[in-house]
Design a protein around this motif. Structure first.
Motif, PDB file in Angstrom:
ATOM      1  N   PHE A  32     -30.216 -28.508 -17.831  1.00 21.60           N
ATOM      2  CA  PHE A  32     -30.320 -29.638 -16.911  1.00 21.60           C
ATOM      3  C   PHE A  32     -29.831 -30.949 -17.509  1.00 21.60           C
ATOM      4  CE2 PHE A  32     -34.047 -30.508 -19.421  1.00 21.60           C
ATOM      5  CZ  PHE A  32     -34.257 -31.872 -19.296  1.00 21.60           C
ATOM      6  N   ALA A  33     -29.999 -31.131 -18.811  1.00 16.72           N
ATOM      7  CA  ALA A  33     -29.717 -32.432 -19.423  1.00 16.72           C
ATOM      8  C   ALA A  33     -28.237 -32.797 -19.421  1.00 16.72           C
ATOM      9  CB  ALA A  33     -30.251 -32.457 -20.855  1.00 16.72           C
ATOM     10  N   VAL A  34     -27.353 -31.801 -19.369  1.00 14.25           N
ATOM     11  CA  VAL A  34     -25.921 -32.100 -19.415  1.00 14.25           C
ATOM     12  C   VAL A  34     -25.326 -32.261 -18.025  1.00 14.25           C
ATOM     13  CG1 VAL A  34     -25.723 -30.811 -21.564  1.00 14.25           C
ATOM     14  CG2 VAL A  34     -25.142 -29.694 -19.409  1.00 14.25           C
ATOM     15  N   LEU A  35     -26.122 -32.043 -16.985  1.00 13.70           N
ATOM     16  CA  LEU A  35     -25.602 -32.103 -15.619  1.00 13.70           C
ATOM     17  C   LEU A  35     -25.677 -33.525 -15.082  1.00 13.70           C
ATOM     18  CD1 LEU A  35     -27.330 -28.889 -14.231  1.00 13.70           C
ATOM     19  CD2 LEU A  35     -24.924 -29.147 -14.860  1.00 13.70           C
ATOM     20  N   SER A  36     -24.554 -33.999 -14.568  1.00 20.50           N
ATOM     21  CA  SER A  36     -24.477 -35.343 -14.005  1.00 20.50           C
ATOM     22  C   SER A  36     -24.731 -35.306 -12.494  1.00 20.50           C
ATOM     23  CB  SER A  36     -23.089 -35.930 -14.253  1.00 20.50           C
ATOM     24  OG  SER A  36     -22.105 -35.198 -13.532  1.00 20.50           O
ATOM     25  N   ASP A  37     -24.877 -36.481 -11.909  1.00 15.51           N
ATOM     26  CA  ASP A  37     -25.006 -36.562 -10.458  1.00 15.51           C
ATOM     27  C   ASP A  37     -23.774 -35.956  -9.790  1.00 15.51           C
ATOM     28  OD1 ASP A  37     -27.442 -37.791 -10.674  1.00 15.51           O
ATOM     29  OD2 ASP A  37     -26.684 -39.811 -10.275  1.00 15.51           O
ATOM     30  N   GLU A  38     -22.614 -36.179 -10.386  1.00 21.13           N
ATOM     31  CA  GLU A  38     -21.373 -35.646  -9.818  1.00 21.13           C
ATOM     32  C   GLU A  38     -21.369 -34.121  -9.831  1.00 21.13           C
ATOM     33  OE1 GLU A  38     -21.534 -38.096 -12.043  1.00 21.13           O
ATOM     34  OE2 GLU A  38     -20.937 -39.762 -10.721  1.00 21.13           O
ATOM     35  N   ASP A  39     -21.926 -33.510 -10.886  1.00 13.26           N
ATOM     36  CA  ASP A  39     -22.022 -32.056 -10.941  1.00 13.26           C
ATOM     37  C   ASP A  39     -22.885 -31.533  -9.796  1.00 13.26           C
ATOM     38  OD1 ASP A  39     -20.498 -31.733 -13.295  1.00 13.26           O
ATOM     39  OD2 ASP A  39     -22.235 -32.174 -14.543  1.00 13.26           O
ATOM     40  N   TRP A  40     -24.011 -32.172  -9.583  1.00 15.93           N
ATOM     41  CA  TRP A  40     -24.905 -31.752  -8.508  1.00 15.93           C
ATOM     42  C   TRP A  40     -24.251 -31.952  -7.145  1.00 15.93           C
ATOM     43  CZ3 TRP A  40     -29.378 -29.117  -8.469  1.00 15.93           C
ATOM     44  CH2 TRP A  40     -30.037 -28.942  -9.690  1.00 15.93           C
ATOM     45  N   GLU A  41     -23.658 -33.113  -6.947  1.00 10.41           N
ATOM     46  CA  GLU A  41     -23.061 -33.420  -5.644  1.00 10.41           C
ATOM     47  C   GLU A  41     -21.915 -32.472  -5.320  1.00 10.41           C
ATOM     48  OE1 GLU A  41     -22.057 -37.491  -6.078  1.00 10.41           O
ATOM     49  OE2 GLU A  41     -24.132 -38.191  -5.962  1.00 10.41           O
TER      50      GLU A  41
ATOM     51  N   ILE B  36     -27.445 -13.904  -5.138  1.00 13.55           N
ATOM     52  CA  ILE B  36     -28.779 -13.574  -5.639  1.00 13.55           C
ATOM     53  C   ILE B  36     -29.325 -14.694  -6.514  1.00 13.55           C
ATOM     54  CG2 ILE B  36     -28.454 -11.086  -5.507  1.00 13.55           C
ATOM     55  CD1 ILE B  36     -28.074 -11.105  -8.584  1.00 13.55           C
ATOM     56  N   GLN B  37     -28.463 -15.624  -6.944  1.00 16.85           N
ATOM     57  CA  GLN B  37     -28.973 -16.757  -7.707  1.00 16.85           C
ATOM     58  C   GLN B  37     -29.842 -17.674  -6.851  1.00 16.85           C
ATOM     59  OE1 GLN B  37     -26.994 -18.816 -10.854  1.00 16.85           O
ATOM     60  NE2 GLN B  37     -25.229 -17.453 -10.764  1.00 16.85           N
ATOM     61  N   GLY B  38     -29.785 -17.493  -5.541  1.00 13.34           N
ATOM     62  CA  GLY B  38     -30.718 -18.222  -4.687  1.00 13.34           C
ATOM     63  C   GLY B  38     -32.155 -17.833  -4.957  1.00 13.34           C
ATOM     64  N   LYS B  39     -32.349 -16.633  -5.524  1.00  9.66           N
ATOM     65  CA  LYS B  39     -33.692 -16.169  -5.900  1.00  9.66           C
ATOM     66  C   LYS B  39     -33.816 -15.915  -7.400  1.00  9.66           C
ATOM     67  CE  LYS B  39     -34.975 -13.854  -1.569  1.00  9.66           C
ATOM     68  NZ  LYS B  39     -33.787 -14.220  -0.755  1.00  9.66           N
ATOM     69  N   LEU B  40     -32.694 -15.780  -8.075  1.00  9.92           N
ATOM     70  CA  LEU B  40     -32.690 -15.443  -9.497  1.00  9.92           C
ATOM     71  C   LEU B  40     -31.769 -16.429 -10.224  1.00  9.92           C
ATOM     72  CD1 LEU B  40     -33.857 -13.076 -11.279  1.00  9.92           C
ATOM     73  CD2 LEU B  40     -31.601 -12.014 -11.074  1.00  9.92           C
ATOM     74  N   PRO B  41     -32.161 -17.708 -10.311  1.00  8.34           N
ATOM     75  CA  PRO B  41     -31.265 -18.725 -10.873  1.00  8.34           C
ATOM     76  C   PRO B  41     -31.042 -18.555 -12.367  1.00  8.34           C
ATOM     77  CG  PRO B  41     -33.451 -19.638 -10.493  1.00  8.34           C
ATOM     78  CD  PRO B  41     -33.461 -18.261  -9.888  1.00  8.34           C
ATOM     79  N   LEU B  42     -29.820 -18.879 -12.786  1.00  4.42           N
ATOM     80  CA  LEU B  42     -29.474 -18.910 -14.203  1.00  4.42           C
ATOM     81  C   LEU B  42     -29.380 -20.380 -14.608  1.00  4.42           C
ATOM     82  CD1 LEU B  42     -26.716 -16.131 -14.217  1.00  4.42           C
ATOM     83  CD2 LEU B  42     -29.155 -15.899 -14.751  1.00  4.42           C
ATOM     84  N   HIS B  43     -30.290 -20.804 -15.454  1.00  2.00           N
ATOM     85  CA  HIS B  43     -30.451 -22.241 -15.693  1.00  2.00           C
ATOM     86  C   HIS B  43     -29.384 -22.837 -16.591  1.00  2.00           C
ATOM     87  CE1 HIS B  43     -32.545 -20.374 -19.144  1.00  2.00           C
ATOM     88  NE2 HIS B  43     -32.043 -21.395 -19.816  1.00  2.00           N
ATOM     89  N   ASP B  44     -28.720 -22.033 -17.405  1.00  2.00           N
ATOM     90  CA  ASP B  44     -27.857 -22.614 -18.434  1.00  2.00           C
ATOM     91  C   ASP B  44     -26.680 -23.378 -17.859  1.00  2.00           C
ATOM     92  OD1 ASP B  44     -26.946 -22.900 -21.277  1.00  2.00           O
ATOM     93  OD2 ASP B  44     -25.240 -21.773 -20.474  1.00  2.00           O
ATOM     94  N   SER B  45     -25.979 -22.798 -16.873  1.00  2.00           N
ATOM     95  CA  SER B  45     -24.755 -23.460 -16.413  1.00  2.00           C
ATOM     96  C   SER B  45     -24.591 -23.484 -14.898  1.00  2.00           C
ATOM     97  CB  SER B  45     -23.526 -22.765 -17.014  1.00  2.00           C
ATOM     98  OG  SER B  45     -23.463 -21.409 -16.607  1.00  2.00           O
ATOM     99  N   THR B  46     -25.441 -22.795 -14.153  1.00  2.00           N
ATOM    100  CA  THR B  46     -25.224 -22.716 -12.711  1.00  2.00           C
ATOM    101  C   THR B  46     -26.437 -23.134 -11.895  1.00  2.00           C
ATOM    102  OG1 THR B  46     -25.813 -20.353 -12.740  1.00  2.00           O
ATOM    103  CG2 THR B  46     -23.470 -20.899 -12.892  1.00  2.00           C
ATOM    104  N   LEU B  47     -27.256 -24.023 -12.457  1.00  2.00           N
ATOM    105  CA  LEU B  47     -28.467 -24.437 -11.742  1.00  2.00           C
ATOM    106  C   LEU B  47     -28.155 -25.130 -10.414  1.00  2.00           C
ATOM    107  CD1 LEU B  47     -31.523 -24.410 -11.853  1.00  2.00           C
ATOM    108  CD2 LEU B  47     -31.450 -26.548 -13.153  1.00  2.00           C
ATOM    109  N   PRO B  48     -27.192 -26.067 -10.351  1.00  2.00           N
ATOM    110  CA  PRO B  48     -26.874 -26.676  -9.050  1.00  2.00           C
ATOM    111  C   PRO B  48     -26.367 -25.659  -8.035  1.00  2.00           C
ATOM    112  CG  PRO B  48     -26.003 -28.014 -10.848  1.00  2.00           C
ATOM    113  CD  PRO B  48     -26.433 -26.707 -11.447  1.00  2.00           C
ATOM    114  N   TYR B  49     -25.554 -24.717  -8.483  1.00  2.00           N
ATOM    115  CA  TYR B  49     -25.049 -23.651  -7.614  1.00  2.00           C
ATOM    116  C   TYR B  49     -26.210 -22.833  -7.058  1.00  2.00           C
ATOM    117  CZ  TYR B  49     -22.899 -19.065  -6.592  1.00  2.00           C
ATOM    118  OH  TYR B  49     -22.518 -17.882  -6.013  1.00  2.00           O
TER     119      TYR B  49
END
Length: 264
Positions: free
Chosen positions: A99-108, A143-156
């Motif tokens: 989470f710490a490396v993700l910017s607002d732009e990444d989320w948006e 399936i990441q909607g129920k099984l999220p991978l936090h390292d690089s695809t949390l916004p996805y």
């Protein structure tokens, strides 16, 4: 005696749009619907060099509101209606590191591509479906909607979870008016992009392609089927869901993950 199933004309006369339909799973879905007799339109930022001449193509960036508006206007202007909308476009290009490396732009960016683009296209095409009392919308989630991978695809993962929830809510609103809305949530699919990723892992880790594939499956917690899905397998599910054979199905999420999700 084995009976051969032939669904080559069950979508005859139907107009279908597949977003992100020029490669990978989207391309397989577009080809499957075309094989069933539909007139198929695809979208992507750039026209592929090896594009199917029988598929109609619209160049558009659906991560931007202008792109979705362009697609709606061109489809309705040329074809007059849309019967089947497959919101396949999606993906993640956010960096690894949590989470710490993700910017607002990444989320948006992730939310626009994976949630707001489908919402915008639905809003553009639903009125004419409701007027006719007929139409089908498929949301391709994950399936990441129920099984999220936090390292690089949390916004996805968060966007896909929202898409699944939105899809269910929309289905309850429009099903009484004749429009079916369904969600397909694939697990890992062995697309050309995944094949290239396996080659990179193999080279960087000095392991075989098979070992690289196994390492990814292990990171997912294992796939009981022992392999990723093929794009054509996901396309076959979509082909069934948009067909008259699935006429009583709406509001449901169909998971196609080889058993990856470990819970009920």
């Amino acid at each position: 005696m084995k009976t051969e199933l032939n669904f080559s004309d069950e979508l005859s006369g139907k107009i279908a749009l597949v977003t992100g339909g020029t490669k990978g799973t989207g391309k397989a879905i577009a080809q499957r619907l075309q094989a069933a007799g539909a007139t198929v339109i695809t979208t992507a930022r750039n026209k592929p060099e090896d594009g199917d001449q029988h598929l109609h193509f619209i160049s558009a960036d659906l991560s931007q509101p202008e792109g979705t508006s362009k697609v709606v206007h061109e489809v309705l202007g040329k074809f007059g209606r849309l019967d089947i909308l497959v919101n396949n476009l999606g993906g993640s290009d956010t960096p690894g590191g949590g989470f710490a490396v993700l910017s607002d732009e990444d989320w948006e960016s992730s939310i626009h591509t994976n949630l707001l683009a489908p919402v915008s296209l639905d809003r553009g095409f639903l009125p004419q479906m409701l007027d006719r009392g007929s139409g089908i919308i498929i949301h391709i989630a994950s399936i990441q909607g129920k099984l999220p991978l936090h390292d690089s695809t949390l916004p996805y993962a968060a966007a896909k979870a929202a898409l699944i929830n939105y899809s269910k809510g929309l289905s309850k609103e429009v099903a009484p008016k004749g429009v079916r809305v369904l969600t397909v949530s694939p697990g890992w699919i062995m697309t050309e992009s995944s094949e290239r990723m396996m080659e990179r892992i193999s080279k960087s880790s000095n392991i075989t392609i098979d070992e690289a594939t196994q390492s990814v499956m292990t990171a997912l917690g294992g796939i009981p089927m022992g392999r990723p899905a093929q794009p054509e397998e996901v396309a076959e599910l979509v082909g069934f869901l948009v067909s008259p054979r699935a006429g009583y199905l709406t509001g449901t999420e169909f998971v196609i993950d080889g058993g990856t999700i470990p819970t009920v």
